[in-house]
Design a protein around this motif. Structure first.
Motif, PDB file in Angstrom:
ATOM      1  N   HIS A 170       0.845  -1.208   0.000  1.00  0.00           N
ATOM      2  CA  HIS A 170       0.000   0.000   0.000  1.00  0.00           C
ATOM      3  C   HIS A 170       0.874   1.251   0.000  1.00  0.00           C
ATOM      4  O   HIS A 170       0.586   2.223  -0.700  1.00  0.00           O
ATOM      5  CB  HIS A 170      -0.949   0.011   1.213  1.00  0.00           C
ATOM      6  N   SER A 217      -9.942   1.148   4.715  1.00  0.00           N
ATOM      7  CA  SER A 217      -9.944   0.532   3.387  1.00  0.00           C
ATOM      8  C   SER A 217      -9.179   1.435   2.437  1.00  0.00           C
ATOM      9  O   SER A 217      -9.155   2.661   2.623  1.00  0.00           O
ATOM     10  CB  SER A 217     -11.393   0.402   2.882  1.00  0.00           C
ATOM     11  N   GLY A 218      -8.565   0.814   1.402  1.00  0.00           N
ATOM     12  CA  GLY A 218      -7.900   1.595   0.355  1.00  0.00           C
ATOM     13  C   GLY A 218      -8.875   2.589  -0.270  1.00  0.00           C
ATOM     14  O   GLY A 218      -8.478   3.580  -0.876  1.00  0.00           O
ATOM     15  N   PHE A 219     -10.151   2.316  -0.098  1.00  0.00           N
ATOM     16  CA  PHE A 219     -11.197   3.254  -0.523  1.00  0.00           C
ATOM     17  C   PHE A 219     -10.901   4.655   0.023  1.00  0.00           C
ATOM     18  O   PHE A 219     -11.274   5.662  -0.576  1.00  0.00           O
ATOM     19  CB  PHE A 219     -12.544   2.743   0.011  1.00  0.00           C
ATOM     20  N   TYR A 263      -5.692   8.754  -4.475  1.00  0.00           N
ATOM     21  CA  TYR A 263      -6.396   8.135  -5.597  1.00  0.00           C
ATOM     22  C   TYR A 263      -7.523   9.049  -6.080  1.00  0.00           C
ATOM     23  O   TYR A 263      -7.709   9.268  -7.276  1.00  0.00           O
ATOM     24  CB  TYR A 263      -6.947   6.781  -5.138  1.00  0.00           C
ATOM     25  N   ARG A 264      -8.273   9.612  -5.128  1.00  0.00           N
ATOM     26  CA  ARG A 264      -9.373  10.525  -5.481  1.00  0.00           C
ATOM     27  C   ARG A 264      -8.829  11.780  -6.144  1.00  0.00           C
ATOM     28  O   ARG A 264      -9.446  12.355  -7.036  1.00  0.00           O
ATOM     29  CB  ARG A 264     -10.178  10.912  -4.229  1.00  0.00           C
ATOM     30  N   HIS A 303      -6.883  -4.701  -9.273  1.00  0.00           N
ATOM     31  CA  HIS A 303      -7.306  -4.495  -7.893  1.00  0.00           C
ATOM     32  C   HIS A 303      -8.557  -5.331  -7.592  1.00  0.00           C
ATOM     33  O   HIS A 303      -8.645  -6.023  -6.584  1.00  0.00           O
ATOM     34  CB  HIS A 303      -7.558  -2.997  -7.662  1.00  0.00           C
ATOM     35  N   SER A 324      -7.867  -8.841  -6.873  1.00  0.00           N
ATOM     36  CA  SER A 324      -7.429  -9.177  -5.515  1.00  0.00           C
ATOM     37  C   SER A 324      -8.635  -9.301  -4.586  1.00  0.00           C
ATOM     38  O   SER A 324      -8.660 -10.153  -3.705  1.00  0.00           O
ATOM     39  CB  SER A 324      -6.421  -8.148  -4.983  1.00  0.00           C
ATOM     40  N   SER A 357     -14.171  -6.311   4.269  1.00  0.00           N
ATOM     41  CA  SER A 357     -13.943  -5.136   3.434  1.00  0.00           C
ATOM     42  C   SER A 357     -14.471  -3.928   4.186  1.00  0.00           C
ATOM     43  O   SER A 357     -14.924  -4.039   5.316  1.00  0.00           O
ATOM     44  CB  SER A 357     -14.671  -5.272   2.087  1.00  0.00           C
ATOM     45  N   GLY A 358     -14.410  -2.757   3.540  1.00  0.00           N
ATOM     46  CA  GLY A 358     -14.958  -1.563   4.187  1.00  0.00           C
ATOM     47  C   GLY A 358     -16.489  -1.582   4.184  1.00  0.00           C
ATOM     48  O   GLY A 358     -17.112  -0.573   4.490  1.00  0.00           O
ATOM     49  N   THR A 382     -18.608  -2.185   1.563  1.00  0.00           N
ATOM     50  CA  THR A 382     -19.349  -1.870   0.341  1.00  0.00           C
ATOM     51  C   THR A 382     -19.824  -3.154  -0.323  1.00  0.00           C
ATOM     52  O   THR A 382     -19.295  -4.244  -0.072  1.00  0.00           O
ATOM     53  CB  THR A 382     -18.459  -1.173  -0.720  1.00  0.00           C
ATOM     54  N   TYR A 421     -19.794  -2.766  -6.973  1.00  0.00           N
ATOM     55  CA  TYR A 421     -19.212  -1.422  -6.989  1.00  0.00           C
ATOM     56  C   TYR A 421     -17.893  -1.345  -7.776  1.00  0.00           C
ATOM     57  O   TYR A 421     -17.699  -0.428  -8.581  1.00  0.00           O
ATOM     58  CB  TYR A 421     -18.990  -0.967  -5.537  1.00  0.00           C
ATOM     59  N   GLN A 476     -19.051   0.651 -12.991  1.00  0.00           N
ATOM     60  CA  GLN A 476     -18.744   2.064 -12.663  1.00  0.00           C
ATOM     61  C   GLN A 476     -18.717   2.926 -13.919  1.00  0.00           C
ATOM     62  O   GLN A 476     -19.077   4.081 -13.901  1.00  0.00           O
ATOM     63  CB  GLN A 476     -17.370   2.163 -11.999  1.00  0.00           C
ATOM     64  N   ARG A 511     -16.316   4.423 -15.222  1.00  0.00           N
ATOM     65  CA  ARG A 511     -15.539   5.660 -15.101  1.00  0.00           C
ATOM     66  C   ARG A 511     -14.720   5.809 -16.365  1.00  0.00           C
ATOM     67  O   ARG A 511     -13.919   4.950 -16.696  1.00  0.00           O
ATOM     68  CB  ARG A 511     -14.579   5.525 -13.911  1.00  0.00           C
TER      69      ARG A 511
HETATM   70  C1  HEM Z   1      -5.604  -7.980  -1.106  1.00  0.00           C
HETATM   71  C2  HEM Z   1      -5.593  -6.726  -1.482  1.00  0.00           C
HETATM   72  C3  HEM Z   1      -6.819  -5.855  -1.541  1.00  0.00           C
HETATM   73  C4  HEM Z   1      -8.144  -6.150  -1.358  1.00  0.00           C
HETATM   74  C5  HEM Z   1      -8.766  -7.497  -1.035  1.00  0.00           C
HETATM   75  C6  HEM Z   1      -8.897  -4.932  -1.538  1.00  0.00           C
HETATM   76  C7  HEM Z   1     -10.270  -4.823  -1.396  1.00  0.00           C
HETATM   77  C8  HEM Z   1     -10.995  -3.684  -1.620  1.00  0.00           C
HETATM   78  C9  HEM Z   1     -12.432  -3.555  -1.506  1.00  0.00           C
HETATM   79  C10 HEM Z   1     -13.377  -4.665  -1.112  1.00  0.00           C
HETATM   80  C11 HEM Z   1     -12.759  -2.283  -1.841  1.00  0.00           C
HETATM   81  C12 HEM Z   1     -14.173  -1.672  -1.870  1.00  0.00           C
HETATM   82  C13 HEM Z   1     -14.350  -0.742  -0.708  1.00  0.00           C
HETATM   83  C14 HEM Z   1     -14.528  -1.518   0.572  1.00  0.00           C
HETATM   84  O1  HEM Z   1     -15.558  -2.145   0.754  1.00  0.00           O
HETATM   85  O2  HEM Z   1     -13.580  -1.509   1.369  1.00  0.00           O
HETATM   86  C15 HEM Z   1     -11.538  -1.591  -2.145  1.00  0.00           C
HETATM   87  C16 HEM Z   1     -11.460  -0.271  -2.561  1.00  0.00           C
HETATM   88  C17 HEM Z   1     -10.293   0.363  -2.868  1.00  0.00           C
HETATM   89  N1  HEM Z   1      -9.017  -0.106  -2.658  1.00  0.00           N
HETATM   90 FE1  HEM Z   1      -8.519  -1.992  -2.265  1.00  0.00          FE
HETATM   91  N2  HEM Z   1      -8.030  -3.935  -1.852  1.00  0.00           N
HETATM   92  C18 HEM Z   1      -6.739  -4.445  -1.859  1.00  0.00           C
HETATM   93  C19 HEM Z   1      -5.570  -3.754  -2.096  1.00  0.00           C
HETATM   94  C20 HEM Z   1      -5.487  -2.426  -2.375  1.00  0.00           C
HETATM   95  C21 HEM Z   1      -4.274  -1.700  -2.588  1.00  0.00           C
HETATM   96  C22 HEM Z   1      -2.845  -2.282  -2.557  1.00  0.00           C
HETATM   97  C23 HEM Z   1      -4.603  -0.416  -2.821  1.00  0.00           C
HETATM   98  C24 HEM Z   1      -3.632   0.684  -3.058  1.00  0.00           C
HETATM   99  C25 HEM Z   1      -3.725   1.854  -2.465  1.00  0.00           C
HETATM  100  C26 HEM Z   1      -6.044  -0.319  -2.767  1.00  0.00           C
HETATM  101  C27 HEM Z   1      -6.783   0.820  -3.013  1.00  0.00           C
HETATM  102  C28 HEM Z   1      -8.137   0.859  -3.081  1.00  0.00           C
HETATM  103  C29 HEM Z   1      -8.887   1.996  -3.604  1.00  0.00           C
HETATM  104  C30 HEM Z   1      -8.305   3.281  -4.170  1.00  0.00           C
HETATM  105  C31 HEM Z   1     -10.230   1.676  -3.486  1.00  0.00           C
HETATM  106  C32 HEM Z   1     -11.407   2.499  -3.966  1.00  0.00           C
HETATM  107  C33 HEM Z   1     -11.723   2.067  -5.397  1.00  0.00           C
HETATM  108  C34 HEM Z   1     -12.938   2.770  -5.977  1.00  0.00           C
HETATM  109  O3  HEM Z   1     -13.558   3.596  -5.325  1.00  0.00           O
HETATM  110  O4  HEM Z   1     -13.273   2.452  -7.155  1.00  0.00           O
HETATM  111  N3  HEM Z   1      -6.549  -1.558  -2.492  1.00  0.00           N
HETATM  112  N4  HEM Z   1     -10.483  -2.459  -2.014  1.00  0.00           N
END
Ligand code: HEM
Length: 331
Positions: free
Chosen positions: A73, A145-147, A152-153, A269, A272, A287-288, A290, A295, A301, A303
């Motif tokens: 991350h 969450s990476g959310f 990124y935004r 992403h 994963s 997850s967060g 969502t 989504y 999306q 986008r």
């Molecule tokens: C095993 C690795 C990962 C998993 C399982 C994962 C899972 C998720 C999930 C489920 C969401 C949807 C929001 C939520 O419910 O939390 C999310 C959103 C997001 N994650 Fe990850 N994530 C992973 C790795 C990463 C990494 C390495 C980054 C880098 C910063 C990242 C950045 C983001 C971003 C920017 C969003 C928002 C995407 C959007 O709004 O379209 N994630 N992630």
């Protein structure tokens, strides 16, 4: 070689140039030379703040793979920072009225390179962590969450006009938005609308916390980027007749930026999330909150930063081929 006081002509020339530079600013060169004399030689570790950098990986559970998760991350956030650095240079050039097709093309190519590096390395997440460990340590991180990645935004806001980052149901309505409309468009950004809880449909805590910390900053960036986002910057460029090559190169680089951010990264992403969270309904809790299966995929999306650069068919098929190939293995 002839020298005066053991100084080569090159050194004397440099001293003279330094004397000129410092006296032009009313500064005493001799004091600065003292500074040079007493200063330590620079080391690699001090220059890049290595000790600080390597002290920033602090797992909160005993599972070793949490460190992989944290570091990857952080690596991603650094690439995001590199991208934002390039966007800054684009807005600076616009503010100074010296934006050119060459400058814009070079910045976009750099950002593309950063995103390609991220997409190509995402297997570190997809295949590089123990599934059981992930599901355990991830529960200790909720509701983070990476959310909640503000960088990124910011990248999205800098890439295109704000209507293109709105939820797809609102894009048409806002397509001619003015500076005054920005707060209204901002309330309908796709991620704000997407982050609702699976069961209740209410805003997730992940979103509420993010809004509290970053809304003001992002709104300000949206205002600043009104004319300096890549889409507006490109639309305002004037090309002469002999610049058709660079016009085409810029178009291709922008299409590639759209694909890199909105399909390629988004899909690796998503892969994963499928890999770690798909298996049984309980896993989804890690997850967060969502409804991420609905989504995250680009085909939902939709986008798209630069719709004017794509055909109707391409817009229609956004992200579909890749999903079939990479996620479901269909040729
Ligand atoms: C095993 C690795 C990962 C998993 C399982 C994962 C899972 C998720 C999930 C489920 C969401 C949807 C929001 C939520 O419910 O939390 C999310 C959103 C997001 N994650 Fe990850 N994530 C992973 C790795 C990463 C990494 C390495 C980054 C880098 C910063 C990242 C950045 C983001 C971003 C920017 C969003 C928002 C995407 C959007 O709004 O379209 N994630 N992630």
């Amino acid at each position: 070689m002839h020298t005066t006081n053991n100084f080569t002509p090159e050194i004397l020339e440099k001293l003279e140039a330094l004397q000129k530079k410092y006296s032009a600013m009313g500064q005493d060169l001799s004091s600065y030379l003292d500074g040079l004399l007493y200063a330590d030689f620079l080391t690699y570790w001090d220059y890049i703040n290595l000790d600080t950098l390597l002290s920033l990986q602090q797992p909160i559970t005993p599972y070793p793979d949490e460190k992989v998760f944290i570091i990857y991350h952080q690596i991603t956030e650094l690439y995001f920072k590199l991208s934002l650095h390039e966007f800054d240079r684009i807005s600076e050039a616009i503010a100074n009225s010296n934006i050119t097709p060459e400058l814009l093309l070079e910045r976009i190519r750099r950002i593309n390179r950063y995103f390609e590096a991220l997409t190509n390395s995402f297997d570190i997440m997809v295949d590089g962590m123990d599934h059981g460990e992930f599901l355990k340590f991830r529960m200790s991180l909720l509701p983070a969450s990476g959310f909640q990645s503000a960088q990124y935004r910011k990248i999205e806001i800098c890439c295109t006009s704000l209507d293109r980052v709105a939820h797809k149901n609102h894009r048409e309505v806002f397509s001619n938005y003015t500076l005054d409309d920005i707060p209204q468009v901002f309330n309908h950004l796709y991620w704000r609308e997407g982050a609702s809880e699976l069961k209740s449909g209410l805003k997730t805590l992940t979103l509420k916390q993010f809004e509290k910390k970053y809304d003001e900053e992002l709104l300000e960036l949206a205002r600043q980027s009104y004319t300096s986002n890549v889409r507006s910057a490109a639309a305002n460029l004037v090309f002469s007749d002999d610049q058709s090559d660079i016009k085409e190169e810029l178009k291709q680089a922008m299409r590639w930026l759209d694909v890199n951010v909105n399909i390629n990264w988004t899909l690796v992403h998503y892969k994963s999330a499928v890999r770690y969270l798909q298996r049984d309904p309980e896993d989804i809790a890690a997850s967060g909150g969502t409804n991420w299966q609905k989504y995250l995929p680009p085909r939902f999306q939709k986008r798209i930063f630069f719709p004017e650069l794509w055909s109707e068919q391409e817009l229609e098929d956004w992200g579909k081929g890749w999903v079939k190939r990479e996620i479901f293995g269909v040729k």
